[in-house]
Design a protein around this motif. Structure first.
Motif: not given
Length: 407
Positions: A208-221
């Motif tokens: 899920a974090a990998l998915y967010l890494k691309g989708k929600e770049r403001k999270l800066k994962i």
């Protein structure tokens, strides 16, 4: 509740499911004072005579001595060759394993630890550093795997087996997915509602974090296993939104095989194991690497901090790293061997080695291998946000997983 799948299922049995559609220095014993402080075992410098005993801790199926199947036995030949009699304790779950290693009244010489256990044992000084020069064949093991348990210039484990977390889909029902969004985006997940499968493990949060890494770049994962509270909470929300569409959270690999074979699943997280088993059973499934990348895992043999039989333990490390034993382990557990030489000669079938990408350095280098989440943001370096904040540990990941998928 079991929060991590046990991988130890005989491949042949899963095929049938598919077809049916259903510490002193070495040279002296460490067996003296039971009140010896944790972490007292030092890096060994020499290898002496075996002590005649060896106490090991594993998960089910990780070490076989013929009791499950008389044809599957790499313990008895070791005992005959070394004179080290193996006492085996099988932990039911990784959490049980961690608890047993922490028990000051128990003194295990070695443990076959998965990543969520290994990192915590190192941090808690429950394991001792390994002198890799005393392990014949160590340099033949996959280079990236050898570095997974390196801390402050010391090595704390000998790679045993490894695998990768793929996105598997039924080619008849799902167009080839190119992103983890197929599994985690609510709109896309809804298309296959009730027919998604997920690993039942807190470490599945990393996908899920990998998915967010691309989708929600403001999270800066950066590292999907080193998440700040804000990043972990975002991953938890993704999993909670996905939950109504998940037909099954699988604990045992055969459960995912059965779900795809019976048409109850068409998309989900899987290992090369399930892809291989279903393909050999003529099921139309494929495993893909999404555009955001994939995570992986490695189990490793580690030396207990209260080791009593260090010489026998080092002989065991050599034994389990050898190509012939690695071949047996890979065939039995359905995972990739840490020693690519297990695929040399006529040990493992070429089809098996190709399916698991054994020896493919470019493939392995692109995998983000799991490590135990910790407050100090793990071993892979902090993200931009993590530089300003502590990360979350495995207990917080477990709590988030339960809240997002169980409650």
């Amino acid at each position: 509740m079991r929060v991590r799948a046990t991988r130890r299922v005989k491949v042949g049995a899963a095929v049938a499911v598919a077809l049916a559609l259903a510490a002193a220095g070495l040279g002296a014993s460490g067996g003296g004072d039971d009140k010896e402080p944790v972490g007292a075992a030092q890096v060994a410098s020499t290898l002496g005579p075996g002590e005649g005993m060896l106490n090991l801790l594993t998960l089910p199926g990780a070490t076989e001595g013929g009791s499950t199947d008389p044809r599957v036995d790499w313990v008895t030949p070791f005992q005959e060759r070394t004179g080290c009699k193996v006492g085996l304790k099988v932990a039911k779950t990784p959490e049980d394993m961690a608890g047993l290693m922490r028990d000051k009244d128990r003194r295990y010489d070695g443990v076959a630890a998965p990543p969520e256990v290994a990192g915590r044992l190192i941090a808690e000084n429950e394991v001792a550093p390994v002198n890799t020069d005393l392990v014949d064949g160590y340099k033949k093991l996959e280079p990236k795997l050898r570095g997974q348990l390196r801390r402050d210039g010391k090595y704390y484990g000998i790679p045993y087996v490894w695998g990768v977390n793929l996105l598997m889909y039924d080619t008849r029902a799902v167009p080839q997915p190119g992103s983890w969004a197929a599994l985690f985006d609510p709109g896309q997940a809804r298309r296959y509602s009730g027919k998604l499968v997920m690993r039942d493990s807190p470490l599945a949060i990393a996908e899920a974090a990998l998915y967010l890494k691309g989708k929600e770049r403001k999270l800066k994962i950066r590292d999907p296993y080193s998440l700040t509270p804000r990043q972990l909470a975002a991953a938890g929300r993704v999993l909670a939104a996905q939950r109504p569409h998940v037909g099954q959270y699988w604990e045992r690999p055969a459960e995912a095989v059965s779900a795809f074979a019976g048409g109850r699943a068409v998309l989900g997280q899987a290992w090369p194991y399930q892809v291989d088993v279903l393909n050999r059973a003529s099921r139309p499934v494929q495993g893909v690497i999404p555009s955001e990348g994939v995570t992986g895992w490695m189990d490793a043999w580690m030396i207990g901090a209260r080791v009593q039989h260090p010489n026998c333990m080092y002989q065991w490390l050599q034994w389990t790293a050898s190509p012939d034993v690695q071949q047996q382990v890979a065939e039995w557990t359905g995972v990739a061997p840490a020693n690519p030489l297990a695929c040399s000669g006529d040990r493992l079938k070429p089809g098996f080695c190709a399916a698991y990408r054994v020896g493919d350095r470019d493939y392995i280098d692109d995998i983000t291998f799991a490590h135990a989440p910790s407050k100090t943001c793990g071993r892979a370096g902090k993200s931009e946000e993590a530089e300003k904040s502590d990360c979350t540990d495995y207990a917080e990941w477990t709590r988030t997983w339960i809240e997002s998928t169980k409650l």
